[in-house]
Design a protein around this motif. Structure first.
Motif, PDB file in Angstrom:
ATOM      1  N   MET A   1      13.946   0.121  17.417  1.00 36.22           N
ATOM      2  CA  MET A   1      12.804   0.255  16.542  1.00 36.22           C
ATOM      3  C   MET A   1      12.889   1.571  15.769  1.00 36.22           C
ATOM      4  O   MET A   1      13.167   2.598  16.348  1.00 36.22           O
ATOM      5  N   ASN A   2      12.598   1.494  14.475  1.00 36.38           N
ATOM      6  CA  ASN A   2      12.629   2.724  13.685  1.00 36.38           C
ATOM      7  C   ASN A   2      11.253   3.385  13.686  1.00 36.38           C
ATOM      8  O   ASN A   2      10.281   2.872  14.237  1.00 36.38           O
ATOM      9  N   GLY A   8       3.243   1.693  13.881  1.00 34.17           N
ATOM     10  CA  GLY A   8       2.292   0.603  13.695  1.00 34.17           C
ATOM     11  C   GLY A   8       1.427   0.738  12.458  1.00 34.17           C
ATOM     12  O   GLY A   8       1.903   0.992  11.357  1.00 34.17           O
ATOM     13  N   TYR A   9       0.107   0.596  12.650  1.00 41.81           N
ATOM     14  CA  TYR A   9      -0.828   0.592  11.521  1.00 41.81           C
ATOM     15  C   TYR A   9      -0.930   1.933  10.806  1.00 41.81           C
ATOM     16  O   TYR A   9      -1.400   1.984   9.676  1.00 41.81           O
ATOM     17  N   LEU A  10      -0.498   3.011  11.456  1.00 40.55           N
ATOM     18  CA  LEU A  10      -0.583   4.319  10.809  1.00 40.55           C
ATOM     19  C   LEU A  10       0.253   4.384   9.538  1.00 40.55           C
ATOM     20  O   LEU A  10      -0.027   5.179   8.648  1.00 40.55           O
ATOM     21  N   VAL A  11       1.281   3.549   9.455  1.00 46.08           N
ATOM     22  CA  VAL A  11       2.162   3.567   8.281  1.00 46.08           C
ATOM     23  C   VAL A  11       2.204   2.202   7.582  1.00 46.08           C
ATOM     24  O   VAL A  11       3.134   1.917   6.837  1.00 46.08           O
ATOM     25  N   LEU A  12       1.178   1.396   7.798  1.00 40.85           N
ATOM     26  CA  LEU A  12       1.156   0.069   7.178  1.00 40.85           C
ATOM     27  C   LEU A  12       1.305   0.161   5.667  1.00 40.85           C
ATOM     28  O   LEU A  12       2.119  -0.538   5.063  1.00 40.85           O
ATOM     29  N   GLY A  13       0.536   1.034   5.028  1.00 33.27           N
ATOM     30  CA  GLY A  13       0.614   1.173   3.571  1.00 33.27           C
ATOM     31  C   GLY A  13       1.999   1.583   3.121  1.00 33.27           C
ATOM     32  O   GLY A  13       2.535   1.051   2.143  1.00 33.27           O
ATOM     33  N   SER A  14       2.599   2.523   3.833  1.00 40.78           N
ATOM     34  CA  SER A  14       3.952   2.973   3.476  1.00 40.78           C
ATOM     35  C   SER A  14       4.964   1.846   3.624  1.00 40.78           C
ATOM     36  O   SER A  14       5.845   1.675   2.781  1.00 40.78           O
ATOM     37  N   ARG A  15       4.844   1.072   4.698  1.00 39.18           N
ATOM     38  CA  ARG A  15       5.775  -0.051   4.902  1.00 39.18           C
ATOM     39  C   ARG A  15       5.605  -1.106   3.816  1.00 39.18           C
ATOM     40  O   ARG A  15       6.583  -1.631   3.289  1.00 39.18           O
ATOM     41  N   LEU A  16       4.350  -1.419   3.480  1.00 43.93           N
ATOM     42  CA  LEU A  16       4.105  -2.411   2.437  1.00 43.93           C
ATOM     43  C   LEU A  16       4.624  -1.930   1.087  1.00 43.93           C
ATOM     44  O   LEU A  16       5.206  -2.704   0.324  1.00 43.93           O
ATOM     45  N   ARG A  17       4.426  -0.640   0.794  1.00 44.17           N
ATOM     46  CA  ARG A  17       4.934  -0.080  -0.460  1.00 44.17           C
ATOM     47  C   ARG A  17       6.461  -0.141  -0.487  1.00 44.17           C
ATOM     48  O   ARG A  17       7.056  -0.527  -1.494  1.00 44.17           O
ATOM     49  N   ARG A  18       7.110   0.237   0.622  1.00 46.69           N
ATOM     50  CA  ARG A  18       8.584   0.184   0.688  1.00 46.69           C
ATOM     51  C   ARG A  18       9.074  -1.245   0.512  1.00 46.69           C
ATOM     52  O   ARG A  18      10.041  -1.497  -0.211  1.00 46.69           O
ATOM     53  N   LEU A  19       8.398  -2.199   1.168  1.00 46.15           N
ATOM     54  CA  LEU A  19       8.778  -3.597   1.047  1.00 46.15           C
ATOM     55  C   LEU A  19       8.595  -4.082  -0.388  1.00 46.15           C
ATOM     56  O   LEU A  19       9.471  -4.751  -0.953  1.00 46.15           O
ATOM     57  N   SER A  20       7.473  -3.715  -1.005  1.00 43.40           N
ATOM     58  CA  SER A  20       7.205  -4.102  -2.380  1.00 43.40           C
ATOM     59  C   SER A  20       8.254  -3.528  -3.328  1.00 43.40           C
ATOM     60  O   SER A  20       8.776  -4.235  -4.201  1.00 43.40           O
TER      61      SER A  20
END
Length: 163
Positions: A1-2, A8-20
């Motif tokens: 796991m990275n 978890g949810y603390l970086v949800l926005g960052s993960r979604l932005r990276r995915l986008s």
């Protein structure tokens, strides 16, 4: 796991932005591979104008769920590329109606097969990873939850109850 998965949810926005960003980069690369000068960020406007002869900037902003100034900025960029034009509405002089130019319509004809290919390719990718099958419905559910509930309010309540 990275790191992102661990937080978890603390970086949800960052993960979604990276995915986008990764997704849009791949889509833009597909347009480039086909020799098409099109930016994926224009998709919502082009899609709506492919279904409607003309729309006001207000209608566009409401349907793509961005602010009026953000929609105006997109339209200005497309006007500068001679892909859309706008004219004052004859019934309501305050409205600017946006429509595709002939160049915009020619570009639309080129990009529609790419849209079909994107859908087919994503269907294939999602089918190859069963845990992705609920992705779009999960995103919709989360969007609807955010519309109904103030996350900031919930966070504040959690802080107050823990103090």
């Amino acid at each position: 796991m990275n790191l992102y998965q661990n937080l978890g949810y603390l970086v949800l926005g960052s993960r979604l932005r990276r995915l986008s960003e990764a997704f849009l980069s791949e889509i833009n690369r597909a347009y480039q591979n086909e020799g098409i000068d099109f930016d994926a960020s224009w998709f919502p406007v082009f899609y709506l104008l492919s279904k409607n002869e003309s729309l006001s900037i207000k209608e566009l902003s409401e349907q793509i769920e961005v602010s009026h100034p953000a929609a105006s900025q997109i339209i200005t960029g497309l006007k500068n590329k001679n892909l859309v034009t706008s004219a004052t509405c004859t019934e309501d002089g305050r409205k600017q109606l946006v429509q595709l130019t002939d160049s915009g319509k020619q570009l639309l004809a080129q990009i529609m097969p790419v849209w079909e290919a994107v859908t087919a390719a994503m269907d294939q990718l999602v089918a190859s990873e069963p845990s992705c099958s609920e992705l779009l419905s999960s995103i919709t559910a989360l969007e609807n939850t955010f519309k109904r509930t103030s996350l900031a309010g919930l966070i504040t309540d959690k802080i107050k109850t823990e103090v």
